[in-house]
Design an enzyme around this catalytic site. Structure first.
Site, short mmCIF file in Angstrom:
data_model
loop_
_atom_site.label_atom_id
_atom_site.label_comp_id
_atom_site.label_asym_id
_atom_site.label_seq_id
_atom_site.Cartn_x
_atom_site.Cartn_y
_atom_site.Cartn_z
N ASP A 196 0.88 -1.15 0.00
CA ASP A 196 0.00 0.00 0.00
C ASP A 196 0.93 1.22 0.00
O ASP A 196 2.11 1.10 0.37
CB ASP A 196 -0.87 -0.04 1.27
CG ASP A 196 -1.67 1.23 1.44
OD1 ASP A 196 -2.34 1.63 0.48
OD2 ASP A 196 -1.60 1.83 2.53
N LEU A 197 0.44 2.38 -0.43
CA LEU A 197 1.32 3.55 -0.53
C LEU A 197 1.17 4.48 0.70
O LEU A 197 2.06 4.57 1.54
CB LEU A 197 1.02 4.30 -1.83
CG LEU A 197 1.82 5.56 -2.11
CD1 LEU A 197 3.31 5.26 -2.26
CD2 LEU A 197 1.30 6.25 -3.38
N ASP A 198 -0.02 5.14 0.78
CA ASP A 198 -0.23 6.12 1.85
C ASP A 198 -0.24 5.44 3.21
O ASP A 198 -1.01 4.50 3.43
CB ASP A 198 -1.59 6.82 1.66
CG ASP A 198 -1.67 7.60 0.37
OD1 ASP A 198 -1.22 8.74 0.35
OD2 ASP A 198 -2.19 7.04 -0.61
N TRP A 233 -9.00 17.60 4.11
CA TRP A 233 -10.38 17.31 4.55
C TRP A 233 -10.83 18.29 5.62
O TRP A 233 -11.99 18.68 5.68
CB TRP A 233 -10.50 15.88 5.07
CG TRP A 233 -10.61 14.81 4.03
CD1 TRP A 233 -9.85 13.68 3.96
CD2 TRP A 233 -11.53 14.74 2.94
NE1 TRP A 233 -10.24 12.91 2.88
CE2 TRP A 233 -11.27 13.54 2.25
CE3 TRP A 233 -12.55 15.57 2.47
CZ2 TRP A 233 -12.00 13.15 1.11
CZ3 TRP A 233 -13.27 15.19 1.34
CH2 TRP A 233 -12.99 13.99 0.67
N LEU A 275 -10.41 7.07 7.59
CA LEU A 275 -10.44 7.25 6.13
C LEU A 275 -9.25 6.59 5.44
O LEU A 275 -9.13 6.62 4.21
CB LEU A 275 -10.47 8.74 5.78
CG LEU A 275 -11.54 9.57 6.50
CD1 LEU A 275 -11.47 11.02 6.06
CD2 LEU A 275 -12.93 9.01 6.25
N ARG A 276 -8.34 5.99 6.23
CA ARG A 276 -7.18 5.31 5.64
C ARG A 276 -7.64 4.21 4.69
O ARG A 276 -8.46 3.38 5.08
CB ARG A 276 -6.32 4.65 6.73
CG ARG A 276 -5.46 5.62 7.50
CD ARG A 276 -4.79 4.87 8.64
NE ARG A 276 -4.12 5.79 9.53
CZ ARG A 276 -2.80 5.97 9.56
NH1 ARG A 276 -2.02 5.29 8.75
NH2 ARG A 276 -2.27 6.83 10.39
N SER A 304 -11.60 5.22 -0.44
CA SER A 304 -11.53 6.09 -1.63
C SER A 304 -12.02 7.51 -1.31
O SER A 304 -12.68 7.74 -0.29
CB SER A 304 -12.37 5.52 -2.77
OG SER A 304 -13.74 5.71 -2.46
N LYS A 327 -5.89 8.00 -6.36
CA LYS A 327 -5.77 8.42 -7.76
C LYS A 327 -4.57 9.35 -7.93
O LYS A 327 -4.19 9.68 -9.05
CB LYS A 327 -7.05 9.12 -8.21
CG LYS A 327 -8.24 8.16 -8.26
CD LYS A 327 -9.49 8.80 -8.79
CE LYS A 327 -10.55 7.72 -8.96
NZ LYS A 327 -11.84 8.22 -9.38
C1 G6P Z 1 -5.43 6.22 0.24
C2 G6P Z 1 -5.56 6.98 1.53
C3 G6P Z 1 -6.98 7.46 1.74
C4 G6P Z 1 -7.48 8.23 0.50
C5 G6P Z 1 -7.40 7.32 -0.72
C6 G6P Z 1 -7.84 8.05 -1.99
O1 G6P Z 1 -5.99 4.97 0.38
O2 G6P Z 1 -5.18 6.17 2.63
O3 G6P Z 1 -7.02 8.29 2.87
O4 G6P Z 1 -8.81 8.68 0.69
O5 G6P Z 1 -6.05 6.90 -0.87
O6 G6P Z 1 -6.90 9.05 -2.26
P1 G6P Z 1 -7.00 10.11 -3.43
O7 G6P Z 1 -5.58 10.61 -3.55
O8 G6P Z 1 -7.44 9.37 -4.68
O9 G6P Z 1 -7.97 11.14 -3.04
MG MG Z 2 -2.69 3.14 3.59
#
Ligand code: G6P
Ligand code: MG
Length: 213
Positions: A7-9, A23, A42-43, A46, A115
């Site tokens: 996973d990235l974030d 947010w 929210l982790r 989408s 995205k």
């Molecule tokens: C990751 C984060 C979420 C985020 C989602 C969509 O999974 O952990 O917190 O809402 O990406 O991110 P975006 O960059 O497409 O808004």
């Molecule tokens: Mg993550």
């Protein structure tokens, strides 16, 4: 285990604070309560699903068009914040771990709901380590649906049961388990039910059983 899907974030980099700030700006404008605890929920979720979760705390009913515009506004703030990220925003040990795994030819992919993955990967300079990158632009079902990881495994030419997914989010852990993957949980996901490898740091990945590095 033959391959690793990251996973990235929240796993390879700390963008959570930027998501929070963006947010928070939207929530403040709409007078909706929002704090880091809500942000943590929210982790892995989408952008549109995240917005719906935030709007649950509002008495106002927003139209689809209004929601689209709010999500777009949040993303513009977020992308502005992302302009400043560099490899300094990588998680502790991430560069070394990716370098070592790459050196021993472990197939690696990113599986992210975001995205904005292409922008983040470019800013962090980590694209060269990955054989496949699957992100929110390529999928129709967000985590906990396993679609993002299944597509990543397919691109790596691996069976899910031969791939280890590294996740920081409950939704991501569920997605990996739903897809039949092995899961390493880090940060808040360390204590999720059924995680195969709870990690205190990314460098512990180098010691995961069945791993040739
Ligand atoms: C990751 C984060 C979420 C985020 C989602 C969509 O999974 O952990 O917190 O809402 O990406 O991110 P975006 O960059 O497409 O808004
Ligand atoms: Mg993550």
């Amino acid at each position: 285990m033959n391959a690793i899907i990251f996973d990235l974030d929240g796993v390879l980099c700390h963008t959570d604070e930027y998501h929070y700030m963006a947010w928070k700006a939207i929530a403040d404008e709409l007078h909706i309560p929002f704090n880091r605890e809500v942000n943590n929920q929210l982790r892995g979720v989408s952008r549109m699903e995240s917005l719906k979760l935030i709007l649950r705390n509002s008495p106002v009913c927003y139209s689809e068009q209004e929601k689209f515009l709010l999500a777009e506004k949040k993303n513009n703030i977020y992308r502005e914040l992302l302009q400043n990220i560099t490899s300094k925003d990588l998680a502790d040990g991430a560069w070394t771990v990716l370098e070592k795994l790459h050196a021993v030819h472990i197939p690696m992919a990113i599986g992210s709901s975001s995205k904005n993955t292409p922008l983040i990967v470019e800013k962090l300079g980590i694209g060269k380590f990955f054989d496949a990158i699957v992100d929110g632009n390529q999928i129709s079902h967000s985590k906990p649906d396993p679609e993002v990881f299944l597509l990543a495994a397919e691109k790596l030419h691996q069976k899910p049961s031969d791939c280890l997914v590294v996740e920081d989010a409950e939704a991501g852990v569920k997605a990996a388990l739903n897809g039949g993957f092995l899961v390493a949980g880090i940060g808040p996901a360390k204590d999720c039910p059924n995680v195969n490898y709870p990690l205190l740091s990314l460098s512990e990945l180098l010691a995961v059983e069945g791993h040739p590095a």
